[in-house]
Design a protein around this motif. Structure first.
Motif, PDB file in Angstrom:
ATOM      1  N   UNK A  25       0.800  -1.218   0.000  1.00 14.58           N
ATOM      2  CA  UNK A  25       0.000   0.000   0.000  1.00 14.58           C
ATOM      3  C   UNK A  25       0.832   1.266   0.000  1.00 14.58           C
ATOM      4  N   UNK A  26       2.134   1.150   0.143  1.00 12.46           N
ATOM      5  CA  UNK A  26       2.988   2.329   0.174  1.00 12.46           C
ATOM      6  C   UNK A  26       3.017   2.942   1.553  1.00 12.46           C
ATOM      7  N   UNK A  27       3.817   3.962   1.671  1.00 12.70           N
ATOM      8  CA  UNK A  27       3.933   4.655   2.963  1.00 12.70           C
ATOM      9  C   UNK A  27       2.627   5.389   3.259  1.00 12.70           C
ATOM     10  N   UNK A  28       2.176   5.294   4.501  1.00 12.49           N
ATOM     11  CA  UNK A  28       0.935   5.953   4.869  1.00 12.49           C
ATOM     12  C   UNK A  28       1.232   7.424   5.184  1.00 12.49           C
ATOM     13  N   UNK A  29       0.532   8.342   4.531  1.00 17.50           N
ATOM     14  CA  UNK A  29       0.774   9.761   4.813  1.00 17.50           C
ATOM     15  C   UNK A  29       0.296  10.125   6.221  1.00 17.50           C
ATOM     16  N   UNK A  30       0.716  11.270   6.687  1.00  8.55           N
ATOM     17  CA  UNK A  30       0.384  11.710   8.049  1.00  8.55           C
ATOM     18  C   UNK A  30      -1.129  11.830   8.227  1.00  8.55           C
ATOM     19  N   UNK A  35      -3.355   9.954   6.863  1.00 11.19           N
ATOM     20  CA  UNK A  35      -3.851   8.593   7.059  1.00 11.19           C
ATOM     21  C   UNK A  35      -3.596   8.090   8.463  1.00 11.19           C
ATOM     22  N   UNK A  36      -2.419   8.400   9.007  1.00  7.21           N
ATOM     23  CA  UNK A  36      -2.091   7.977  10.374  1.00  7.21           C
ATOM     24  C   UNK A  36      -3.001   8.679  11.378  1.00  7.21           C
ATOM     25  N   UNK A  37      -3.248   9.963  11.157  1.00 12.71           N
ATOM     26  CA  UNK A  37      -4.134  10.713  12.067  1.00 12.71           C
ATOM     27  C   UNK A  37      -5.554  10.153  11.987  1.00 12.71           C
ATOM     28  N   UNK A  38      -6.049   9.918  10.774  1.00  8.85           N
ATOM     29  CA  UNK A  38      -7.400   9.369  10.617  1.00  8.85           C
ATOM     30  C   UNK A  38      -7.507   7.984  11.235  1.00  8.85           C
ATOM     31  N   UNK A  39      -6.497   7.150  11.028  1.00  4.69           N
ATOM     32  CA  UNK A  39      -6.486   5.811  11.613  1.00  4.69           C
ATOM     33  C   UNK A  39      -6.452   5.876  13.136  1.00  4.69           C
ATOM     34  N   UNK A  40      -5.632   6.774  13.668  1.00  3.73           N
ATOM     35  CA  UNK A  40      -5.539   6.928  15.126  1.00  3.73           C
ATOM     36  C   UNK A  40      -6.860   7.376  15.723  1.00  3.73           C
ATOM     37  N   UNK A  41      -7.501   8.351  15.080  1.00  5.37           N
ATOM     38  CA  UNK A  41      -8.794   8.821  15.581  1.00  5.37           C
ATOM     39  C   UNK A  41      -9.864   7.741  15.465  1.00  5.37           C
ATOM     40  N   UNK A  42      -9.818   6.967  14.399  1.00  5.11           N
ATOM     41  CA  UNK A  42     -10.787   5.884  14.240  1.00  5.11           C
ATOM     42  C   UNK A  42     -10.617   4.802  15.292  1.00  5.11           C
ATOM     43  N   UNK A  43      -9.386   4.417  15.560  1.00  9.64           N
ATOM     44  CA  UNK A  43      -9.127   3.400  16.592  1.00  9.64           C
ATOM     45  C   UNK A  43      -9.512   3.926  17.967  1.00  9.64           C
ATOM     46  N   UNK A  44      -9.113   5.163  18.269  1.00 11.06           N
ATOM     47  CA  UNK A  44      -9.448   5.747  19.574  1.00 11.06           C
ATOM     48  C   UNK A  44     -10.959   5.894  19.741  1.00 11.06           C
TER      49      UNK A  44
END
Length: 85
Positions: free
Chosen positions: A30-35, A37-46
């Motif tokens: 999938x390639x490197x995850x942009x910032x 994507x990391x923020x969205x993933x973190x908020x979704x998990x939290x």
């Protein structure tokens, strides 16, 4: 367990989930995850962990306060005929 320790455990699970999902995303090409994507993933998990925590707390509070015992069960199949009058 103190609330702070519980919070640390939940935060550890959230961080571990984000890191694991990011590594899995990179491993499948999938390639490197942009910032973003990391923020969205973190908020979704939290958000998912917080929602599960709140709903379970409400379920336990409802059970302890006896709200489950007071539910109207008229018309239910497991109610005996003598209770329906």
């Amino acid at each position: 367990m103190t609330p702070f320790r519980t919070f640390l455990a939940v935060a550890g699970v959230a961080v571990g989930s984000v890191v694991g999902i990011s590594l899995a995303w990179t491993a499948i090409g999938g390639g490197a995850m942009p910032i973003h994507g990391v923020v969205a993933l973190s908020l979704g998990v939290a958000g998912t962990i917080a929602l599960a925590w709140v709903l379970m707390a409400l379920a336990f509070k409802s059970d302890r306060d006896g709200w489950d015992d007071r539910a109207d069960r008229t018309g239910s199949a497991d109610v005996e005929a003598s209770d329906k009058s």
